[in-house]
Design a protein around this motif. Structure first.
Motif, PDB file in Angstrom:
ATOM      1  N   GLY A   1       0.807  -1.206   0.000  1.00 17.20           N
ATOM      2  CA  GLY A   1       0.000   0.000   0.000  1.00 17.20           C
ATOM      3  C   GLY A   1       0.841   1.258   0.000  1.00 17.20           C
ATOM      4  O   GLY A   1       2.042   1.236   0.306  1.00 17.20           O
ATOM      5  N   ALA A   2       0.192   2.387  -0.319  1.00 12.71           N
ATOM      6  CA  ALA A   2       0.876   3.684  -0.344  1.00 12.71           C
ATOM      7  C   ALA A   2       0.815   4.376   1.007  1.00 12.71           C
ATOM      8  O   ALA A   2       1.212   5.537   1.127  1.00 12.71           O
ATOM      9  CB  ALA A   2       0.256   4.574  -1.413  1.00 12.71           C
ATOM     10  N   ASP A   3       0.337   3.663   2.033  1.00 12.29           N
ATOM     11  CA  ASP A   3       0.157   4.244   3.359  1.00 12.29           C
ATOM     12  C   ASP A   3       1.199   3.735   4.355  1.00 12.29           C
ATOM     13  O   ASP A   3       0.935   3.640   5.549  1.00 12.29           O
ATOM     14  CB  ASP A   3      -1.245   3.913   3.876  1.00 12.29           C
ATOM     15  N   ARG A   4       2.385   3.444   3.878  1.00  7.02           N
ATOM     16  CA  ARG A   4       3.375   2.811   4.740  1.00  7.02           C
ATOM     17  C   ARG A   4       4.786   3.314   4.417  1.00  7.02           C
ATOM     18  O   ARG A   4       4.999   4.107   3.493  1.00  7.02           O
ATOM     19  CB  ARG A   4       3.329   1.297   4.575  1.00  7.02           C
TER      20      ARG A   4
ATOM     21  N   HIS B   1      11.364  -2.470  11.868  1.00  7.88           N
ATOM     22  CA  HIS B   1      10.847  -1.592  10.815  1.00  7.88           C
ATOM     23  C   HIS B   1       9.321  -1.582  10.830  1.00  7.88           C
ATOM     24  O   HIS B   1       8.667  -2.258  10.029  1.00  7.88           O
ATOM     25  CB  HIS B   1      11.363  -2.050   9.455  1.00  7.88           C
ATOM     26  N   PRO B   2       8.730  -0.787  11.717  1.00  9.28           N
ATOM     27  CA  PRO B   2       7.267  -0.666  11.707  1.00  9.28           C
ATOM     28  C   PRO B   2       6.795  -0.082  10.374  1.00  9.28           C
ATOM     29  O   PRO B   2       7.405   0.848   9.841  1.00  9.28           O
ATOM     30  CB  PRO B   2       6.985   0.295  12.860  1.00  9.28           C
ATOM     31  N   ALA B   3       5.723  -0.620   9.852  1.00 12.46           N
ATOM     32  CA  ALA B   3       5.202  -0.115   8.577  1.00 12.46           C
ATOM     33  C   ALA B   3       4.679   1.308   8.703  1.00 12.46           C
ATOM     34  O   ALA B   3       4.679   2.067   7.725  1.00 12.46           O
ATOM     35  CB  ALA B   3       4.094  -1.035   8.074  1.00 12.46           C
ATOM     36  N   ALA B   4       4.266   1.693   9.915  1.00 11.99           N
ATOM     37  CA  ALA B   4       3.595   2.977  10.086  1.00 11.99           C
ATOM     38  C   ALA B   4       4.531   4.113  10.474  1.00 11.99           C
ATOM     39  O   ALA B   4       4.065   5.238  10.694  1.00 11.99           O
ATOM     40  CB  ALA B   4       2.500   2.837  11.142  1.00 11.99           C
ATOM     41  N   GLY B   5       5.828   3.884  10.582  1.00 10.53           N
ATOM     42  CA  GLY B   5       6.700   4.978  10.991  1.00 10.53           C
ATOM     43  C   GLY B   5       8.168   4.625  10.864  1.00 10.53           C
ATOM     44  O   GLY B   5       8.541   3.478  10.592  1.00 10.53           O
TER      45      GLY B   5
ATOM     46  N   PRO C   1      -2.428  -3.270   6.984  1.00  2.83           N
ATOM     47  CA  PRO C   1      -2.948  -3.552   8.329  1.00  2.83           C
ATOM     48  C   PRO C   1      -1.883  -3.254   9.380  1.00  2.83           C
ATOM     49  O   PRO C   1      -0.683  -3.275   9.094  1.00  2.83           O
ATOM     50  CB  PRO C   1      -3.264  -5.049   8.269  1.00  2.83           C
ATOM     51  N   PRO C   2      -2.287  -2.974  10.611  1.00  3.14           N
ATOM     52  CA  PRO C   2      -1.302  -2.774  11.687  1.00  3.14           C
ATOM     53  C   PRO C   2      -0.427  -4.015  11.834  1.00  3.14           C
ATOM     54  O   PRO C   2      -0.923  -5.144  11.781  1.00  3.14           O
ATOM     55  CB  PRO C   2      -2.175  -2.545  12.927  1.00  3.14           C
ATOM     56  N   ASP C   3       0.875  -3.790  11.971  1.00  2.00           N
ATOM     57  CA  ASP C   3       1.777  -4.943  12.083  1.00  2.00           C
ATOM     58  C   ASP C   3       2.229  -5.202  13.513  1.00  2.00           C
ATOM     59  O   ASP C   3       2.892  -6.206  13.792  1.00  2.00           O
ATOM     60  CB  ASP C   3       2.997  -4.775  11.171  1.00  2.00           C
ATOM     61  N   GLY C   4       1.901  -4.293  14.428  1.00  2.00           N
ATOM     62  CA  GLY C   4       2.251  -4.510  15.828  1.00  2.00           C
ATOM     63  C   GLY C   4       3.730  -4.458  16.124  1.00  2.00           C
ATOM     64  O   GLY C   4       4.169  -4.889  17.199  1.00  2.00           O
TER      65      GLY C   4
END
Length: 711
Positions: A277-280, A391-395, A361-364
């Motif tokens: 996705g483009a959200d990561r 490497h969190p996908a969200a940050g 999706p959240p990867d935790g």
């Protein structure tokens, strides 16, 4: 011994020993430590140390030593690797060739999980003080010879780099003959002229004219591949020809390529086997050289975009709806590589398809450290210190770097210490992420090097005069634990590892005009004249000490004695022919040296005058003279460290030397060719000076050493 990452992603150096008994395992560990620390002081191992895992395999042998050491008549030993000189006791081989049972070596190497032939190099050390080694599929070296720590990188040059010997002989002491074959496949041997290399853009044309890292200039130097003539190499000497020098740039470039090829340049990355996705955040983990960072370039649909070094936050790009292609290209910008083909071989890419309709999706995954530059040994002042994180996908994890408690650098995963202008001494570096903190000791204090020379004829500060062989001992020290490597170089030539003397690491290096022949090779050859010898050390952290230097002038040795006088000679002494030597003798009367005769006075006391007319040689070395000295048309006149209490007249002599001496009476010098030279060691003139000696009282007036060569 050193683990910088998973063995599957590293170049793994596996060191094993043969012929070391249970009681000698500590000796094996010391041998390994010396070999490794010398290797870490040599490029490219120094800059690419982080690419290597190093494993030591302790193999207990029932017998001490290896076979046929040093001769075919020496005992055959039963050892786990069956190592032996003479190619395992083969009369058709050469004495220095150490080979082993490769199958046995492989079985031991297989004990290191994750290593296979494609990502490892075996180095086997034989328990021997005899010079020897080999560089076939695997490298071997004797463990404790004075030069053995230099054999290892030479043989690894063969085994890993595919480099060829640049020796101009096969059997030591026997010229290698003339090469009459075709253009060699070796990258560092050629039949081409420099012009042809440039015109055809072949071999080492990109390096021609550069100062060689191993001394001299990169060009075309005859000899190599065991031939004396008919084939040429890039440098006068490199580690592939003369142990002690560095790899030159041509060989070093190849070694960089081969070391890199044994690793995974991109150690890990965001999975790319399915659209994302483009959200990561996308990320790559490149390898981490000691001296510099690799370059990561990001493109979206072929257009370069700005990323945060090894991460790209897709959310900041404003991608249009649909699918896009994102590529990360990791390359090594090292100045050690000029060949585009080699640089391309040291470049890797990773490509993702980005689909804006996909929601990640959240990867935790929480930010945390997973690895780093090892913290158990000090960091050098020029290193790039790194950490690897989750490497969190969200940050993007933000690292807080602090030097001695003060925030430094950015928030990325590495910190180049060269940008910090660190003061000499010891510093503390920390990297923090959440509640985790890693701590390193930074060692910026350079090592010190002391030199010790054998007794000269005379000296002034760091300027010395000798009329024969002399010795040099270098001692490197540091304020931190670890092995210190010392080096020297002569007249700006290549830096040369100081290992003592070829026959023993405990002996000092010996310089002499003809050199010393040991096992068919000449060591320590130093032509007569003036020489600047620089010296420095490298500590275990990789810091170089500032190079310092001293000056040595070597002059003609005294002629061989045909008559020797010791004790007291009463009355006059006339030297009419041959060479008369006064060895710490006392002469109570006048001394005369006639045409063609020679007088050598070492120490002692001449109570009367000395007159020489057209003498072959007059050498006054550390001698006291109470009377006047007259020397006219002498072919070899040396007055060094003498105490002349009367007057002196030096006329029409050939290249006379007046160095480190005292003349209390008047001194007149006329018609000498050239004027008397003090060789940088000033004289003390109490009386008046005239002619060519009028200004010798004012300090060093050393002449260019060409003036000394005529003697």
């Amino acid at each position: 011994m050193q683990v910088t990452g998973a063995s599957e992603k590293r170049f793994n150096l596996i060191i094993m020993g043969d012929g070391y008994t249970e009681a000698e395992q500590d000796k094996f560990r010391q041998d390994v430590d010396r070999h490794l620390n010398v290797m870490w002081s040599i490029e490219p191992y120094k800059s690419y140390r982080n690419y290597l895992n190093v494993y030591r395999i302790d193999i207990v042998s029932g017998e001490s030593g290896i076979s046929c050491d040093p001769d075919l008549t020496s005992p055959r030993k039963t050892t786990p690797l069956s190592m032996g000189f003479w190619g395992r006791c083969n009369a058709g081989s050469v004495q220095r060739l150490i080979t082993m049972d490769n199958g046995a070596a492989i079985r031991y190497a297989d004990l290191v999980a994750g290593t296979v032939s494609g990502n490892r190099q075996i180095l086997a050390l034989g328990n021997s003080g005899t010079y020897g080694g080999a560089g076939g599929t695997y490298a071997t070296a004797s463990g404790s010879n004075a030069m053995s720590a230099l054999i290892s990188p030479h043989e690894i040059g063969h085994s890993l780099g595919g480099l060829q010997d640049e020796y101009d002989y096969y059997q030591r002491g026997v010229p290698g003959g003339h090469y009459s074959g075709a253009e060699p496949s070796s990258a560092h041997h050629t039949l081409l002229t420099e012009q042809a290399m440039r015109e055809q853009q072949r071999k080492w044309w990109r390096w021609l004219g550069e100062p060689s890292e191993s001394g001299g200039t990169i060009g075309r130097h005859e000899g190599g591949l065991y031939y004396t003539t008919g084939v040429w190499r890039p440098s006068a000497h490199s580690i592939m020809k003369s142990l002690g020098y560095y790899y030159d740039q041509v060989s070093r470039e190849i070694m960089v390529q081969k070391i890199t090829a044994k690793t995974m340049l991109i150690q890990d990355a965001t999975p790319s086997d399915a659209p994302v996705g483009a959200d990561r955040v996308l990320w790559v983990e490149p390898m981490r050289p000691v001296s510099h960072g690799l370059l990561t370039t990001w493109t979206v649909d072929g257009k370069e975009v700005s990323g945060d070094r090894d991460t790209l936050d897709l959310r900041t790009l404003g991608l249009t709806p649909g699918t896009h292609t994102v590529t990360a290209t990791v390359s090594d910008p090292t100045e050690y590589v000029r060949d585009p083909a080699i640089r391309a071989a040291m470049t890797r890419t990773r490509t993702w398809t980005v689909d804006t309709t996909i929601t990640t999706p959240p990867d935790g995954v929480a930010p945390a450290f997973v690895s780093s530059r090892p913290t158990d040994r000090p960091v050098g002042r020029d290193e790039v210190v790194y950490v690897e994180t989750t490497h969190p996908a969200a940050g993007i994890p933000e690292i807080a770097w602090k030097l001695d408690g003060r925030s430094v650098g950015g928030k990325g995963g590495d910190l180049d210490l060269k940008t910090l202008d660190l003061a000499s001494g010891t510093h503390t570096l920390t990297a923090s992420l959440g509640d985790q903190t890693l701590t390193w000791t930074i060692d910026t204090a350079p090592p010190a090097t002391a030199y010790e020379l054998s007794r000269p004829l005379v000296r002034s500060g760091d300027t010395y005069v000798y009329n024969g062989p002399f010795t040099m001992r270098l001692t490197g020290t540091d304020d931190k634990d670890g092995y210190v490597v010392s080096e020297s170089r002569v007249n700006g030539d290549g830096w040369f590892n100081y290992f003592g003397w070829p026959t023993s690491s405990e002996l000092p290096w010996t310089f002499s005009e003809a050199g010393t022949t040991i096992d068919g090779l000449v060591y320590g050859k130093l032509p007569r004249g003036r020489h600047t010898i620089e010296y420095r050390s490298i500590d275990a952290s990789g810091n170089y000490g500032a190079a310092k230097d001293f000056t040595v002038t070597t002059i003609a040795p005294p002629p061989a004695c045909t008559r020797t006088i010791t004790g007291t000679h009463r009355g006059a002494l006339t030297v009419s022919d041959g060479v008369t030597c006064l060895d710490d003798a006392r002469v109570t009367g006048p001394v005369g040296v006639q045409k063609g005769a020679s007088l050598v006075v070492t120490g002692g006391h001449l109570s009367g005058t000395l007159t020489a007319g057209q003498a072959a040689a007059v050498h006054l070395l550390g001698t006291r003279m109470d009377g006047a000295l007259t020397a006219d048309r002498t072919r070899s006149l040396q007055i060094v460290g003498a105490d002349i209490r009367g007057a002196a007249a030096l006329t029409r002599n050939e290249a006379p030397i007046l160095s480190g001496s005292t003349v209390k009476g008047a001194i007149v010098c006329t018609g000498n060719t050239p004027a008397p030279a003090d060789l940088g060691v000033p004289n003390k003139l109490s009386g008046t000076g005239a002619g060519q000696c009028a200004d010798l009282r004012h300090g060093p007036k050393g002449k260019a050493y060409e003036a000394i060569l005529a003697q």
